[in-house]
Scaffold this active site. Structure first.
Site, short mmCIF file in Angstrom:
data_model
loop_
_atom_site.label_atom_id
_atom_site.label_comp_id
_atom_site.label_asym_id
_atom_site.label_seq_id
_atom_site.Cartn_x
_atom_site.Cartn_y
_atom_site.Cartn_z
N ASP A 34 0.82 -1.21 0.00
CA ASP A 34 0.00 0.00 0.00
C ASP A 34 0.86 1.26 0.00
O ASP A 34 0.67 2.16 -0.80
CB ASP A 34 -0.96 0.01 1.21
CG ASP A 34 -0.25 -0.27 2.54
OD1 ASP A 34 0.98 -0.49 2.55
OD2 ASP A 34 -0.94 -0.27 3.58
N PHE A 61 0.22 11.95 7.23
CA PHE A 61 -0.42 10.69 7.57
C PHE A 61 -1.72 10.54 6.79
O PHE A 61 -2.63 11.35 6.92
CB PHE A 61 -0.70 10.60 9.08
CG PHE A 61 -1.02 9.21 9.51
CD1 PHE A 61 -0.01 8.32 9.87
CD2 PHE A 61 -2.33 8.75 9.52
CE1 PHE A 61 -0.30 7.02 10.24
CE2 PHE A 61 -2.63 7.44 9.89
CZ PHE A 61 -1.61 6.58 10.25
P1 IMP Z 1 7.75 1.25 6.75
O1 IMP Z 1 8.40 0.02 7.27
O2 IMP Z 1 8.08 2.47 7.57
O3 IMP Z 1 7.97 1.51 5.28
O4 IMP Z 1 6.22 1.03 7.03
C1 IMP Z 1 5.29 0.96 6.06
C2 IMP Z 1 3.95 0.69 6.70
O5 IMP Z 1 3.64 1.71 7.65
C3 IMP Z 1 2.86 0.74 5.66
O6 IMP Z 1 2.68 -0.51 5.04
C4 IMP Z 1 1.69 1.18 6.50
O7 IMP Z 1 1.12 0.05 7.13
C5 IMP Z 1 2.29 2.08 7.55
N1 IMP Z 1 2.20 3.50 7.17
C6 IMP Z 1 3.18 4.31 6.72
N2 IMP Z 1 2.73 5.54 6.45
C7 IMP Z 1 1.40 5.52 6.72
C8 IMP Z 1 0.35 6.52 6.63
O8 IMP Z 1 0.54 7.68 6.23
N3 IMP Z 1 -0.88 6.10 7.00
C9 IMP Z 1 -1.15 4.84 7.43
N4 IMP Z 1 -0.21 3.88 7.52
C10 IMP Z 1 1.06 4.22 7.18
MG MG Z 2 1.47 -2.10 4.73
#
Ligand code: IMP
Ligand code: MG
Length: 174
Positions: free
Chosen positions: A99, A151
């Site tokens: 996503d 966010f």
């Molecule tokens: P990463 O390991 O920091 O890349 O985490 C990615 C995950 O964090 C995504 O798959 C989402 O589940 C969550 N995430 C990151 N940014 C957002 C946001 O803006 N809204 C909601 N979930 C987020």
């Molecule tokens: Mg995710």
């Protein structure tokens, strides 16, 4: 606490157009090949559902679920797999469908983990990318939209498990 939908930053039509564009690229790149599409639960489920219906290819799908250890607001890079794939992937052409890529730590872990299972190839497709937040180097093959560091929720993406059913992508703020 974040509770209010503030701005719709990507509307339904823009999402649908982008999904179609990505599908054209993917279909061209995998023409004549078998493809295993792996969705990262739960956020990618809505995107994956729309994307695969645009692909006229020999595909199968599977799902994996992963989460960070420790405090949810801090990406530690220590990831655990909560639900693994149903089948082995050795020799398969893999397309991971995400996503949103934020720090990239979750995806880096997943790519390393899946790579160790000897697939033929791994590519990555994400609907959303927050490049300003990246902490690890990761090559993403298909990107829907680059977004600023805000966010967002909707189209499968949650805040505290809510808002996944919104048909658009929106910013929420307190
Ligand atoms: P990463 O390991 O920091 O890349 O985490 C990615 C995950 O964090 C995504 O798959 C989402 O589940 C969550 N995430 C990151 N940014 C957002 C946001 O803006 N809204 C909601 N979930 C987020
Ligand atoms: Mg995710």
């Amino acid at each position: 606490m974040k509770t209010n939908i503030k701005d719709v930053i990507i509307n339904e039509e823009e999402i649908a157009n982008k999904v179609s564009e990505l599908a054209v690229e993917i279909q061209r790149d995998y023409a004549g090949k078998k493809l295993l599409v792996i969705g990262v639960l739960k956020g990618a489920s809505v995107f994956l559902a729309d994307l695969i219906r645009k692909l006229d290819l020999d595909i199968r799908i599977d799902f994996i679920s992963a989460s960070s250890y420790g405090m949810s607001s801090i990406s530690s890079g220590e990831v655990k797999i909560d639900k693994d794939l149903d089948y082995p992937i050795n020799g398969e052409n893999i397309l991971i469908v995400e996503d949103i890529i934020d720090t990239g730590l979750t995806l880096k872990y997943l790519v390393d983990n899946l790579s160790s299972r000897a697939p033929a190839d791994i590519k990555i497709c994400t609907l959303l990318d927050k490049p300003s937040r990246r902490e690890v180097n990761i090559a993403v093959d298909y990107i829907g939209f680059e977004i600023p560091d805000r966010f967002i929720v909707g189209y499968g993406i949650d805040y505290a498990e809510k808002y996944r059913n919104l048909p658009y992508i929106a910013v929420i703020e307190e």
